[in-house]
Design an enzyme around this catalytic site. Sequence first.
Site, short mmCIF file in Angstrom:
data_model
loop_
_atom_site.label_atom_id
_atom_site.label_comp_id
_atom_site.label_asym_id
_atom_site.label_seq_id
_atom_site.Cartn_x
_atom_site.Cartn_y
_atom_site.Cartn_z
CB SER A 33 -30.99 -0.38 54.32
OG SER A 33 -32.20 0.26 54.08
CE LYS B 281 -32.65 -5.13 54.96
NZ LYS B 281 -32.11 -4.03 54.07
CB SER C 173 -34.61 -1.42 55.62
OG SER C 173 -33.54 -1.86 54.50
#
Length: 486
Positions: A177, A78, A153
């Site tokens: 997330s 990420k 996310s």
Amino acid sequence: MNLNQLTIKEARKLLDKKEISAVELTRACLARIKATDKKIKALITLCEKQALDLAHEADGRIAKGERGALLGVPYLVKDNILTKGVKTTAASKMLENYVAPYNATVIAKLNSAGAVLLGKTNLDEFAHGASTENSAFFTTKNPWDLKRVPGGSSGGSAAAVAADFCLFALGSDTGGSIRQPASFCSVVGFKPSYGRVSRHGLMSMTSSTDVIGPMTKTVADAAIVMEVIAGSDKYDSTVSREKVDDYGKNIAKSIKGLKIAIPQECFGDELSGEVKELMQNAMAKFKELGAQVTEISLPHTKYGVPVYYIITPSEISSNLARFDGFRYGYHSEVKKGETLNEIYLKNRGEGFGPEVKRRIMLGTYALSAGYFDAYYKKAQSVRMLITQELNAALQQFDVIITPTSPHAAFKIGEQNQDPLQMYLEDIFVSGPSLAGLPAVSIPAGFINNLPLGLQIVGAKFQEALVLQVANNFESATEWHQPKAKI
Ligand code: GLN
């Protein structure tokens, strides 16, 4: 089967027997990304040359007889986790060209383990969101239905694992997330206890709940990655010095006699009949496996979202103060005669997107002198009640099980005009975050051809138990097997 579809465990055997090389495995992932990411848009940065260099190096180590769980295994990260020499943007215009000067501790650990970094994945800007629609660059598509969001996310990481771009990915979880996108994309998303994995080099969002964790194709793979990334770190004093368990050791042990709690609050009006049915089927499966399933009440569940959305913006307003365009990030053109204050306002006004600004404003308000007691302090008190309630239940029961999200993946654009609606995504995942507990989302079924996960929550530092329960369910069901047709 293409090599990029392998699990870590499967690849390990083939690599160690030298039936495949790390370079071949890496090339298969790169080829898949290049052929398919045009449609999914999971990646912000692809590190092709670096990945092949790392894979060569790993092959060299294997040839010399070295062995290690992740040696030569390709992965994605990420883009709010720092990778030295590689752009780390947090999916924000503010950091569009930021190249990290050092590696996050998790990346350093994966490097020494010989894992192969393929690139960086998309997210909601600074990890604020539940759909990746808040990315300043583009929205990632759900591989199960390109018209839908992958969740967020860590949506880029979840979509990438679901589409077999890599063997595993890292996400971060502040209030769901890792788990919610895992649920939407039908992968395993593991959020460790707060303080089990170093946050050094993770861009701070809510420092009191932020944690990095793995997103994988199987529970056993999550255990493998956890063993490499967990553990104390001299750069993060909030990480526990407690020994890291051998997470794989008891993973297949029967859960006969284990006590599972199901909070009745998770079966309220916000759940459709289909999600309820899916949960009931899962409970029947756990009973079949010999667990004792008991309905309990966690009356504070409903305060999770309101408390989280006071505490999170408050910490964000402080953590994001460093992005002023001087120390870091985007700076606007300076016009003659502009004051320092005007320049700050322009840099931050132009560099941050709407959701980030909303949170900075909400947080600044909640922390301001006149409102601190009414909002921030109150939220901290209720956070303590939520934590106590969960801890008390986890003294009586081994794990708590809930749906991960109240529904399956929604359509792109369907919810992003209404922040409150988006915040309600976190109804089942915010409590464990506020309490710092380990929790995993695993595939548990499909509704109208869209996957949905269930969440297993354990007591602090009981990651091994959570993984054991998850692995038992996975072995007894086939929900993790179908692949998105992309
Ligand atoms: N949906 C949550 C939020 O928007 C999750 C964020 C996260 O875990 N990074 O805050």
